[in-house]
Enzyme design. Structure first.
Site, PDB file in Angstrom:
ATOM      1  N   GLY A 141      15.854   2.367 -48.700  1.00  0.00           N
ATOM      2  CA  GLY A 141      15.230   1.334 -49.501  1.00  0.00           C
ATOM      3  C   GLY A 141      13.723   1.477 -49.564  1.00  0.00           C
ATOM      4  N   GLU A 195      -6.844  -4.165 -28.973  1.00  0.00           N
ATOM      5  CA  GLU A 195      -7.312  -4.613 -30.290  1.00  0.00           C
ATOM      6  C   GLU A 195      -8.807  -4.358 -30.459  1.00  0.00           C
ATOM      7  OE1 GLU A 195      -5.821  -8.624 -30.128  1.00  0.00           O
ATOM      8  OE2 GLU A 195      -3.785  -7.821 -29.911  1.00  0.00           O
ATOM      9  N   HIS A 238      -1.666  -7.313 -34.779  1.00  0.00           N
ATOM     10  CA  HIS A 238      -2.724  -8.308 -34.565  1.00  0.00           C
ATOM     11  C   HIS A 238      -4.031  -7.883 -35.219  1.00  0.00           C
ATOM     12  CE1 HIS A 238      -0.887 -10.461 -30.797  1.00  0.00           C
ATOM     13  NE2 HIS A 238      -0.168 -10.615 -31.884  1.00  0.00           N
ATOM     14  N   GLY A 272      11.762   1.301 -47.282  1.00  0.00           N
ATOM     15  CA  GLY A 272      11.266   2.028 -46.120  1.00  0.00           C
ATOM     16  C   GLY A 272      10.746   3.411 -46.465  1.00  0.00           C
ATOM     17  N   GLN A 296       2.213  -7.384 -44.627  1.00  0.00           N
ATOM     18  CA  GLN A 296       1.773  -6.002 -44.460  1.00  0.00           C
ATOM     19  C   GLN A 296       2.547  -5.091 -45.422  1.00  0.00           C
ATOM     20  OE1 GLN A 296       2.423  -7.891 -41.459  1.00  0.00           O
ATOM     21  NE2 GLN A 296       0.227  -8.312 -41.541  1.00  0.00           N
ATOM     22  N   TYR A 297       1.832  -4.105 -45.984  1.00  0.00           N
ATOM     23  CA  TYR A 297       2.436  -3.119 -46.883  1.00  0.00           C
ATOM     24  C   TYR A 297       1.934  -1.731 -46.513  1.00  0.00           C
ATOM     25  CZ  TYR A 297       3.818  -7.173 -49.601  1.00  0.00           C
ATOM     26  OH  TYR A 297       4.380  -8.373 -49.974  1.00  0.00           O
ATOM     27  N   SER A 298       2.870  -0.789 -46.408  1.00  0.00           N
ATOM     28  CA  SER A 298       2.497   0.582 -46.069  1.00  0.00           C
ATOM     29  C   SER A 298       1.687   1.208 -47.192  1.00  0.00           C
ATOM     30  CB  SER A 298       3.750   1.434 -45.829  1.00  0.00           C
ATOM     31  OG  SER A 298       4.470   0.970 -44.715  1.00  0.00           O
ATOM     32  N   VAL A 325       9.158  -1.027 -38.249  1.00  0.00           N
ATOM     33  CA  VAL A 325       9.959  -2.177 -38.629  1.00  0.00           C
ATOM     34  C   VAL A 325       9.148  -3.017 -39.602  1.00  0.00           C
ATOM     35  CG1 VAL A 325      11.088  -4.285 -37.831  1.00  0.00           C
ATOM     36  CG2 VAL A 325      11.220  -2.213 -36.445  1.00  0.00           C
ATOM     37  N   THR A 372       8.171   3.943 -48.191  1.00  0.00           N
ATOM     38  CA  THR A 372       6.730   3.919 -48.466  1.00  0.00           C
ATOM     39  C   THR A 372       5.877   4.631 -47.415  1.00  0.00           C
ATOM     40  OG1 THR A 372       6.667   1.643 -47.610  1.00  0.00           O
ATOM     41  CG2 THR A 372       6.794   1.937 -50.000  1.00  0.00           C
ATOM     42  N   TYR A 420      -5.807 -16.195 -28.068  1.00  0.00           N
ATOM     43  CA  TYR A 420      -4.853 -16.088 -26.965  1.00  0.00           C
ATOM     44  C   TYR A 420      -4.869 -17.340 -26.093  1.00  0.00           C
ATOM     45  CZ  TYR A 420      -3.853 -11.204 -28.000  1.00  0.00           C
ATOM     46  OH  TYR A 420      -3.439 -10.044 -28.606  1.00  0.00           O
TER      47      TYR A 420
END
Length: 407
Positions: free
Chosen positions: A280, A140, A88, A282, A207-209, A396, A284, A98
């Site tokens: 794969g 958050e 979030h 994963g 999202q990207y690591s 994940v 990163t 919310y």
């Protein structure tokens, strides 16, 4: 904590709500997006919505949180909510949103369950929802505070300093600030969000690591282009909207909208032996961790395990080997389903990853990232080799549908 009355009502109604929860979340998203189409267009992942992944993830989170109020396990509650809160925060979610979710979720509950939703039942589930929501809002707010930003104010523009082909279907982008000042630091293993404006006018976010160490003052992400493909059940998974856009359209000197880094798959502050397991793309977050470990000259035992389709598919293949070589007590094990003309050798095998061949030091912390079936199999193997459940950490990519039960 739930009131005693609400707890007993939740206990009595959880089987019925749990049985209908996917119908409830499906109806919830449909009606919410009907009233607020901008949420589907500009905030939520449309691909996950089409495949039903987001609906299942929300259903799982609600059901798990409810069950954990009846049989308390604070560690699992923290795990579930930490992942949601970080995601979030990476989207810039704010408290007032919310209220929107509450309105359409409870309308969906009433529509699906009908007369079973008495005033008492509605009050108990309302109490549960706001317990979960207010906990997340507080988490958050703390994430925003720690990042030094106002609530939800996480977006910034960056310039692409370098684009590099990492495999046939993966590219990395090195991002810098527009004015040349260092970008904020981050913890190895964290991710950021990227927002792109597609041809139909939608702003989609993924999202990207971060796949490098944080010391350079810039950020690097690695993006794997996702093609449409057939799933085991025969359905068709659509091509990745954002991954293909980035792969085909973003080059040096282009400007990208990204967020402050967040994420809770980070190295623990201890000196435990490490086991970094990926498959794969994963790899990163593991690349970010290994880059940090190499830069800090870490001397603990480190085992690196990676599985991939073929050497040509392995993003950061050469860089991974270089990082392992820089760490004095690190070893690497790689499995490729197709070795091509290469022959197996020490640390290089054909087939699927087999942890039975890996020696795991006592007290090891394991970090796992890859496709969900791969991670579930790895977790089972690690537990079988005596690794404590609380020392198995995972990431994940996509909606989190993995909420494993304690060992």
């Amino acid at each position: 904590m739930l009131s005693a009355t609400a707890k007993e009502t939740i206990r009595a109604t959880l089987p019925a709500v749990g049985a209908a929860i996917e119908d409830i979340t499906t109806r919830f998203y449909r009606t919410m997006f009907g009233a607020h189409p901008e949420l589907e267009r500009d905030l939520f992942n449309r691909g996950n919505q089409r495949q039903g992944d987001q609906q299942k993830a929300l259903a799982g989170a609600i059901a798990a949180f409810a069950a954990l109020q009846l049989e308390p396990d604070q560690a699992r509650v923290d795990l579930i909510l930490s992942r949601i809160a970080n995601k979030h925060a990476s989207l810039g979610i704010q408290p007032e949103q919310y209220q929107i979710v509450h309105k359409y979720l409870f309308e969906a509950i009433a529509e699906v369950l009908g007369n079973a939703v008495t005033a008492e039942v509605a009050a108990a589930w309302n109490e549960l929802y706001w317990l979960m929501a207010e906990t997340l809002i507080g988490m958050e707010a703390e994430l925003y505070r720690s990042a030094g930003v106002a609530d939800g104010n996480v977006w910034r523009q960056t310039r692409v300093r370098d684009r590099r082909q990492e495999s046939a279907d993966a590219v990395s982008f090195v991002l810098t600030s527009l004015d040349g000042t260092p970008l904020p630091s981050y913890a190895p293993g964290q991710y950021l969000s990227v927002g792109v404006h597609l041809e139909d006018g939608a702003r989609q976010i993924r999202q990207y690591s971060l796949s490098s160490a944080a010391s350079a003052g810039d950020w690097r992400i690695t993006v794997k282009r996702v093609d449409g493909h057939t799933l085991p059940d025969g359905s068709i998974a659509p091509a990745g909207e954002v991954s293909n856009f980035l792969y085909r359209n973003v080059f040096e000197d282009d400007v990208l909208d990204v967020t402050t880094p967040f994420g809770d798959l980070t190295l623990a502050d201890d000196d435990a032996p490490l086991l970094l397991i990926s498959a794969g793309i994963g790899c990163t977050p593991m690349m970010g961790m290994l880059s940090h470990l190499a830069e800090t000259a870490d001397i603990r035992p480190i085992s690196v395990v990676h599985a991939d389709r073929a050497p040509s598919s392995h993003a950061h293949r050469a860089e991974l080997a270089e990082l392992v070589d820089r760490l004095p007590f690190a070893v690497m094990h790689r499995w490729y389903e197709d070795l091509g003309a290469r022959r197996p050798e020490d640390g290089l095998s054909e087939g699927r990853a087999d942890l039975g061949e890996i020696t795991i030091a006592e007290g090891t912390r394991a970090y796992v990232c890859g496709p969900l079936p791969f991670m579930l199999g790895v977790r089972e193997a690690l537990l079988g080799k005596g690794v404590e459940a609380e020392k198995i950490h995972y990431e994940v990519f996509g909606p989190d549908r993995w909420t494993p039960t304690p060992a």
